[in-house]
Design an enzyme around this catalytic site. Sequence first.
Site, PDB file in Angstrom:
ATOM      1  CG  ASN A   1      -1.224  -5.467   6.950  1.00  0.00           C
ATOM      2  OD1 ASN A   1      -1.502  -4.556   6.140  1.00  0.00           O
ATOM      3  ND2 ASN A   1      -0.400  -5.218   8.017  1.00  0.00           N
TER       4      ASN A   1
ATOM      5  CD1 TRP B   1      -0.605  -0.895   4.745  1.00  0.00           C
ATOM      6  CD2 TRP B   1       0.226  -1.204   7.010  1.00  0.00           C
ATOM      7  NE1 TRP B   1      -1.306  -0.223   5.912  1.00  0.00           N
ATOM      8  CE2 TRP B   1      -0.596  -0.427   6.882  1.00  0.00           C
ATOM      9  CE3 TRP B   1       0.952  -1.551   8.107  1.00  0.00           C
ATOM     10  CZ2 TRP B   1      -1.004   0.513   8.245  1.00  0.00           C
ATOM     11  CZ3 TRP B   1       0.650  -0.870   9.110  1.00  0.00           C
ATOM     12  CH2 TRP B   1      -0.276  -0.024   9.216  1.00  0.00           C
TER      13      TRP B   1
ATOM     14  CD  GLN C   1      -2.817   0.991   2.435  1.00  0.00           C
ATOM     15  OE1 GLN C   1      -2.823  -0.097   3.208  1.00  0.00           O
ATOM     16  NE2 GLN C   1      -3.411   1.886   2.922  1.00  0.00           N
TER      17      GLN C   1
ATOM     18  CG  HIS D   1      -5.228  -2.166   8.172  1.00  0.00           C
ATOM     19  ND1 HIS D   1      -5.106  -1.328   6.948  1.00  0.00           N
ATOM     20  CD2 HIS D   1      -4.249  -3.340   7.746  1.00  0.00           C
ATOM     21  CE1 HIS D   1      -4.148  -1.919   6.321  1.00  0.00           C
ATOM     22  NE2 HIS D   1      -3.427  -2.944   6.653  1.00  0.00           N
TER      23      HIS D   1
ATOM     24  CB  CYS E   1      -6.278  -0.690   3.865  1.00  0.00           C
ATOM     25  SG  CYS E   1      -7.436  -0.320   4.917  1.00  0.00           S
TER      26      CYS E   1
END
Length: 496
Positions: free
Chosen positions: A277, A279, A91, A253, A97
Amino acid sequence: MEKATGGSQSIDRSLDTPEKFDNQDYQQLKQSCLSKRMRYIDDKFPPDTRSIGDGILKSSDMNKVVWVRPHKIVPNPSFVVDGITRFDFGQGIVGNCWFLASIGAVTLQEPILAQIIPKDQTFDEDYCGLFHFRFWRFGRWVDVVIDDKLPTIKGRLIFVHSKDPEEFWPALLEKAYAKVCGSYSDMNAGTPVEALVDFTGGVHVCVELSSPPPNLWELMSHARQSQSLMACAIPPGATSENTVLPNGLVNGHAYAVTGVKEIKIRGQLVKLVRLWNPWGKGEWKGDWSDKSRFWQMVSPQDRATCLDVIDDGEFWMTLEDFCKFYSDLNICCLCPDFLDGSSTCHWKTSFYEGRWVAGSTAGGCLNNSDSFWKNPQYRVKIDKLLDKCAVNQGENNMLVSLMQKPNKRNRRQVKNLYIGFSIFAVPDAGVEKFPASFFITNRPVAQTNKYVNAREVMKLVMLMPGEYLIVPSTYKPDETASFLLTIVSKAETHTK
């Protein structure tokens, strides 16, 4: 076939004939650029501050932004390097997200991925700086054209970026969705189900994990075996969003659910959920995390299959911890046959566009006894289930979804109304539209739990064979808006 009163109509959602978003024709634009030997610049989503939008960059940083094509970032850019996976990207600075977690889920389903990303897009043959992607938007597939100028600061992408610097499909896909939303800043904040629906044209089931159904594990297992997509979210909590908690999870998140598996440890079966995740890093630190002692207590085969001690954002946790720390699970699918664990009975889907008009067809909720009847009315007859579908006769056999359509191009400017719907059992009579007296003397057999100001509300119901009336409404009367009603039924449905 279902029919409706109140000016609504059935719609075609075919992927074979997507609408041209902003009336831009990919093939015509490509041929024009190739014949003129020029590289495409999109005047509908120009490479300037308007496309970035407000609120995500400081003015001092905005002045540093340079829009460049991939060839200016790396010598040999590629659209895809060694296939498409959830581990390709991480990200950027925009809070999307919810969108990226949904992409992570989509990468597990090649047929769905192929719907979104048309094949044969490269930086080699017939390259002219032009790419296109497809999304399902409020009842119709749209083909979205973009140029490949990407925003950078000091030569680095400021939004989603690939871990392989030569791969650009994630950045270009994100740019196309930003165009649909209005700007990059219009992608800031959202829920995964919004993108999941836009990627599939399907329907979704939302499971509240604070009070999960007793068959949650079976639902997730069947969904994983089908072409369903799953994503979830952690509530913001008392601290600000994107705060990394001591256990490694992130407040406020979104995550993709990428697997479920039962593992035997000391003779006991443990139900595990795998999460990712967006990220691209940052993982759970509790039981069954990458460095948990429990992995040393399972068979070498399970350990080799499941354990990957790399900070790639993906991790395992127990089903109990999953329900404890995550607020909701969204399962998105083209057909909800995973609900009864069988594909022998295919659910049937119909879509209808409708509109509430102030002073005419916007009657408000049931509290408004004198005007509720004015809302659009959908009359549905449900037949008895076929023998092959009647194994779970008492289970839910219909999913109803109500989605309001935006009245503004920019996603963050859309003000959702409070919406919901009620379902009534009705007599077998040739009534064109039921009057106010009917709703005063009859109560709904099913309805949404509450009216919410969300893009979409849905409910699973169990309806016995018979005739029913579905009435979508806003909470307050005289509010004008367009909507899309989706009816997914396990039994054959039709209207006289």
